[in-house]
Design an enzyme around this catalytic site. Structure first.
Site, PDB file in Angstrom:
ATOM      1  N   HIS A 150       0.798  -1.239   0.000  1.00  0.00           N
ATOM      2  CA  HIS A 150       0.000   0.000   0.000  1.00  0.00           C
ATOM      3  C   HIS A 150       0.823   1.278   0.000  1.00  0.00           C
ATOM      4  CE1 HIS A 150      -2.668  -2.871   2.520  1.00  0.00           C
ATOM      5  NE2 HIS A 150      -2.780  -3.128   1.238  1.00  0.00           N
ATOM      6  N   TYR A 152       2.723   2.148   2.138  1.00  0.00           N
ATOM      7  CA  TYR A 152       2.330   2.562   3.485  1.00  0.00           C
ATOM      8  C   TYR A 152       3.367   2.085   4.478  1.00  0.00           C
ATOM      9  CZ  TYR A 152      -1.366   3.626   6.983  1.00  0.00           C
ATOM     10  OH  TYR A 152      -2.122   4.162   7.993  1.00  0.00           O
ATOM     11  N   GLY A 299     -10.580 -10.255   6.210  1.00  0.00           N
ATOM     12  CA  GLY A 299     -10.402  -9.311   7.301  1.00  0.00           C
ATOM     13  C   GLY A 299     -11.732  -9.045   7.970  1.00  0.00           C
ATOM     14  N   CYS A 330     -15.573  -0.752  12.061  1.00  0.00           N
ATOM     15  CA  CYS A 330     -14.135  -1.029  12.139  1.00  0.00           C
ATOM     16  C   CYS A 330     -13.283   0.201  11.863  1.00  0.00           C
ATOM     17  CB  CYS A 330     -13.759  -2.182  11.207  1.00  0.00           C
ATOM     18  SG  CYS A 330     -14.293  -1.998   9.498  1.00  0.00           S
ATOM     19  N   LYS A 410     -25.383  -0.108  -3.328  1.00  0.00           N
ATOM     20  CA  LYS A 410     -25.609  -0.467  -1.927  1.00  0.00           C
ATOM     21  C   LYS A 410     -26.576  -1.630  -1.739  1.00  0.00           C
ATOM     22  CE  LYS A 410     -25.502   2.649   1.308  1.00  0.00           C
ATOM     23  NZ  LYS A 410     -25.968   3.816   2.063  1.00  0.00           N
TER      24      LYS A 410
HETATM   25  C1  LIG Z   1     -10.001  -1.673  10.797  1.00  0.00           C
HETATM   26  C2  LIG Z   1      -8.949  -2.115   9.845  1.00  0.00           C
HETATM   27  C3  LIG Z   1      -7.621  -2.042  10.197  1.00  0.00           C
HETATM   28  C4  LIG Z   1      -6.640  -2.473   9.333  1.00  0.00           C
HETATM   29  N1  LIG Z   1      -5.344  -2.477   9.739  1.00  0.00           N
HETATM   30  C5  LIG Z   1      -4.390  -3.014   8.948  1.00  0.00           C
HETATM   31  C6  LIG Z   1      -3.063  -3.184   9.407  1.00  0.00           C
HETATM   32  O1  LIG Z   1      -2.741  -2.909  10.569  1.00  0.00           O
HETATM   33  N2  LIG Z   1      -2.135  -3.665   8.533  1.00  0.00           N
HETATM   34  C7  LIG Z   1      -2.463  -4.011   7.252  1.00  0.00           C
HETATM   35  O2  LIG Z   1      -1.601  -4.439   6.497  1.00  0.00           O
HETATM   36  N3  LIG Z   1      -3.737  -3.916   6.812  1.00  0.00           N
HETATM   37  C8  LIG Z   1      -4.697  -3.441   7.615  1.00  0.00           C
HETATM   38  N4  LIG Z   1      -5.999  -3.390   7.173  1.00  0.00           N
HETATM   39  C9  LIG Z   1      -6.340  -3.932   5.846  1.00  0.00           C
HETATM   40  C10 LIG Z   1      -6.805  -5.390   5.981  1.00  0.00           C
HETATM   41  O3  LIG Z   1      -5.757  -6.235   6.356  1.00  0.00           O
HETATM   42  C11 LIG Z   1      -7.410  -5.919   4.674  1.00  0.00           C
HETATM   43  O4  LIG Z   1      -6.415  -5.939   3.682  1.00  0.00           O
HETATM   44  C12 LIG Z   1      -8.581  -5.115   4.187  1.00  0.00           C
HETATM   45  O5  LIG Z   1      -9.496  -4.913   5.234  1.00  0.00           O
HETATM   46  C13 LIG Z   1      -9.304  -5.774   3.018  1.00  0.00           C
HETATM   47  O6  LIG Z   1      -9.743  -7.062   3.379  1.00  0.00           O
HETATM   48  P1  LIG Z   1     -11.272  -7.393   3.768  1.00  0.00           P
HETATM   49  O7  LIG Z   1     -12.107  -6.904   2.623  1.00  0.00           O
HETATM   50  O8  LIG Z   1     -11.311  -8.868   3.924  1.00  0.00           O
HETATM   51  O9  LIG Z   1     -11.577  -6.672   5.019  1.00  0.00           O
HETATM   52  C14 LIG Z   1      -6.990  -2.956   8.041  1.00  0.00           C
HETATM   53  C15 LIG Z   1      -8.337  -3.010   7.683  1.00  0.00           C
HETATM   54  C16 LIG Z   1      -9.316  -2.608   8.560  1.00  0.00           C
HETATM   55  C17 LIG Z   1     -10.757  -2.728   8.158  1.00  0.00           C
END
Ligand SMILES: Cc1cc2nc3c(=O)[nH]c(=O)nc-3n(C[C@H](O)[C@H](O)[C@H](O)COP(=O)(O)O)c2cc1C
Length: 617
Positions: A150, A152, A299, A330, A410
């Site tokens: 990212h 990041y 996630g 979240c 939505k």
């Molecule tokens: C509340 C929240 C916190 C997150 N914190 C991190 C993090 O600390 N490190 C990271 O690499 N990604 C972080 N992510 C990204 C998630 O790991 C994940 O890639 C993202 O939510 C997409 O996956 P999902 O659609 O299954 O939620 C975070 C996502 C959310 C929703």
């Protein structure tokens, strides 16, 4: 399970009981591998307040309790080891300046810029990564993940051409940008030895101008494997320009990174994991069957339902609480300083305290209103053994939330109602549609407890002129009870509802040569109540549709032919609708008012209140 910052640590970065209970619940629910949120490597550079860390040996025992709790359920756990770099809130929390590959990267929250790391400051940080990995191993972790995705945090920033503009050995070319991550991988490997997996989280494609492309990722991946990476964890996007791909909101494609993991699998022979909007276990299975990834990572779906894997294994798909990508619990809740929670799972982070206990004795509970708050309250009360009847005035469940699902993109909101309905039915709630709860009905039913979940009504005329015939109610429009206006339309109110109704009207009038839409909002920005990633995408669509946004603009009154509009659409909020509390109290019935009937807010608050009501009877 994907790494998700929860801020469930304590102020010193230690693992808390809350964090242990939260992860133990996911392990018990059948997650195979938990990749824990960011684990800091330096106390001076915390990610957020209460982000956990492993920067010193005295933090190991806390992690040990966590790994023991997870292992007790047969799951594995990897911390995501990361120096947050420019994305540390250090400027606010520890008073030090953030660091990055290049000076001037401005942190969104602190609004301060980082300074450039000097080349000789890098080896000590590499050492910190290695020592943190050593502590993770000593704490019983099964491996680690290094966060380099990212564009990041520190590694991600060095690896992204958008942020890394150095001209020394740590930048300037692909080789230069890889130098720091490669040094970290080699140092970690040297420290932990073989047999301790290192996962590298990487954006398969940054998808931004000047960012790393998929082609370039495919070129560098084998070099990381050679250096000691045992698996890749693929997402996409880069901060700040393409952050919606990192936490993709409602309406974005499911499994949006699968083509990237599939491509990566062609060039490396280590496992490739994929993340991003994988919400349904059957979709996850499809990805594996098609060979597009070796492991699928979820996630938010596991915030929504910690028992998702077990339910899937048992074929109980309908019982899974769905993640719809709303981000309200979240992300938004945390941004507002509240605890991490989840729209469909108010128990997140309170797993031990909210475990449902059978009621002392069954009571007769009447729920008035079949929106999200009423459905959740009814389901939980019935699950605890109460005798529950739910009355809904209309012929459909879902209340205002059903209307919320009408806006473009939505539609998946209906999954929430479907889930809550199913949960209520399974728990034995008797649902009566087309039945309004009146004082007479209350007397006839004579319940022990009444839960008032009757929702809200649009605000009355808050402005002079709002009773004119050319003033339309946003709710009525969205519900399809009145035709969409054409011509010059002014939407009064730029919250979620105002913006969405503007999109609906502009979309319908597109190309008719006469419809134009303007949105006025008194606050300094529109969409302040939205999940920022959803807001970004909605604002892009509104711009493409030519909708004009006027923040900082207060409507004084509406007069005939006034500012030259044919129609005004009022999206100015709502007020509670509760005609039952008073008669119920008079009749000596215990009363709980939940959701919009208490105070109009978003569904995340309504569902949480329904949950609390059901739990506390
Ligand atoms: C509340 C929240 C916190 C997150 N914190 C991190 C993090 O600390 N490190 C990271 O690499 N990604 C972080 N992510 C990204 C998630 O790991 C994940 O890639 C993202 O939510 C997409 O996956 P999902 O659609 O299954 O939620 C975070 C996502 C959310 C929703």
């Amino acid at each position: 399970m994907a790494p998700m910052a929860t801020d469930f640590g304590d102020d010193e970065g230690r693992v808390s009981q809350k964090l242990i209970d939260y992860h133990a619940a996911r392990a018990r629910g059948g997650v195979g591998l938990i990749i824990m949120e960011v684990t800091g490597i330096d106390a001076l550079f915390p990610y957020m307040p209460r982000t956990v860390g492993l920067w010193s040996d005295d933090l190991i025992p806390g992690y040990r309790r966590l790994t023991d709790a997870v292992h007790a359920h047969g799951a594995m756990i990897f911390p995501q080891v990361a120096h947050p770099g420019p994305d540390s809130l250090c400027a606010l929390l520890t008073g030090v300046e953030a660091v990055g590959p290049t000076a001037g990267i401005v942190n969104d929250i602190t609004k301060t810029a980082c300074r450039q790391l000097a080349a000789d400051e890098i080896p000590p940080i590499v050492e910190q990564y290695a020592r943190t990995a050593r502590r993770a191993r000593e704490a019983g972790c099964d491996g680690i993940e290094l966060h380099a995705a990212h564009g990041y945090m520190l590694l991600g920033s060095f690896l992204s051409p958008v942020r890394n503009r150095r001209t020394d050995a740590y930048g300037g070319s692909t080789e230069g940008m890889m130098r720091f991550p490669l040094e970290v991988i080699r140092a970690v490997r040297a420290m932990v030895g073989p047999g301790f997996p290192i996962v590298l989280r990487i954006s398969g494609d940054e998808m931004v101008a000047g960012g790393r492309t998929l082609r370039e990722t495919l070129d560098i991946a084998p070099i990381f494997v050679e250096a000691g990476v045992d698996a890749f964890h693929v997402s996409s996007g880069a901060y700040p320009d393409l952050s919606w791909r990192v936490i993709p909101p409602t309406g974005t494609p499911f499994g949006l990174n699968v083509h990237l993991s599939a491509a990566l699998k062609q060039v490396v022979d280590v496992p490739v994991m994929v993340v991003g909007r994988i919400t349904d276990p059957r979709q996850a299975e499809d990805i594996l069957c098609r060979g597009e990834a070796d492991m699928t990572v979820m996630g938010r779906a596991l915030l929504a339902d910690p028992d998702l894997p077990v339910k899937a294994a048992e074929g109980r798909f309908d019982e899974i609480a769905p993640c719809i990508g709303c981000g309200l619990g979240c992300v938004v809740a945390r941004e507002q300083g509240a605890d991490t929670t989840c729209l469909v799972n108010p128990a997140v982070g309170r797993e031990a305290e909210t475990a449902l206990v059978p009621a002392d004795g069954p009571r007769k509970v009447l729920v008035a209103g079949g929106g999200p708050a009423g459905l959740m309250a009814a389901a939980v009360a019935a699950e605890r053994g109460h005798s529950v009847d739910l009355f809904e005035r209309t012929q459909t469940l879902g209340g205002l939330y059903t209307l919320a699902s009408v806006a473009p993109g939505k539609q998946e909101l209906t999954l929430v109602i479907q889930y809550l309905h199913g949960r209520a039915v399974r728990a034995g709630v008797r649902i009566h549609l087309g039945s309004e709860v009146t004082p007479q009905l209350l007397r006839r039913e004579s319940p022990d407890v009444v839960i008032v979940a009757t929702g809200s009504k649009p605000c009355g005329p808050v402005l002079p002129g709002m009773d004119r015939p050319n003033v339309l109610c946003a709710r009525e429009l969205v519900a399809g009870r009145i035709p969409l206006p054409t011509g010059r339309v002014l939407v009064a109110g730029g919250g979620t509802v105002g913006l969405e109704v503007a999109e609906i009207i502009a979309e319908a009038g597109r190309g008719d040569g006469r419809t134009s839409v303007r949105v006025v909002e008194a606050r300094e920005e529109v969409g302040m109540d939205m999940f920022s990633e959803a807001r970004t995408l909605l604002l892009e669509r509104l711009e493409a549709l030519g909708v004009e946004l006027l923040p900082c603009t207060r409507l004084a009154s509406i007069s005939l032919g006034g500012a030259g509009f044919d129609w005004v659409v009022a999206a100015l909020g709502a007020e509670p609708l509760d005609t039952l509390s008073a008669p119920a109290e008079e009749a000596g019935i215990e009363v709980r008012v939940v959701g919009d009937a208490r105070q109009p807010r978003q569904a995340v608050a309504a569902i949480a209140e329904g949950f609390e009501a059901g739990r506390s009877i």
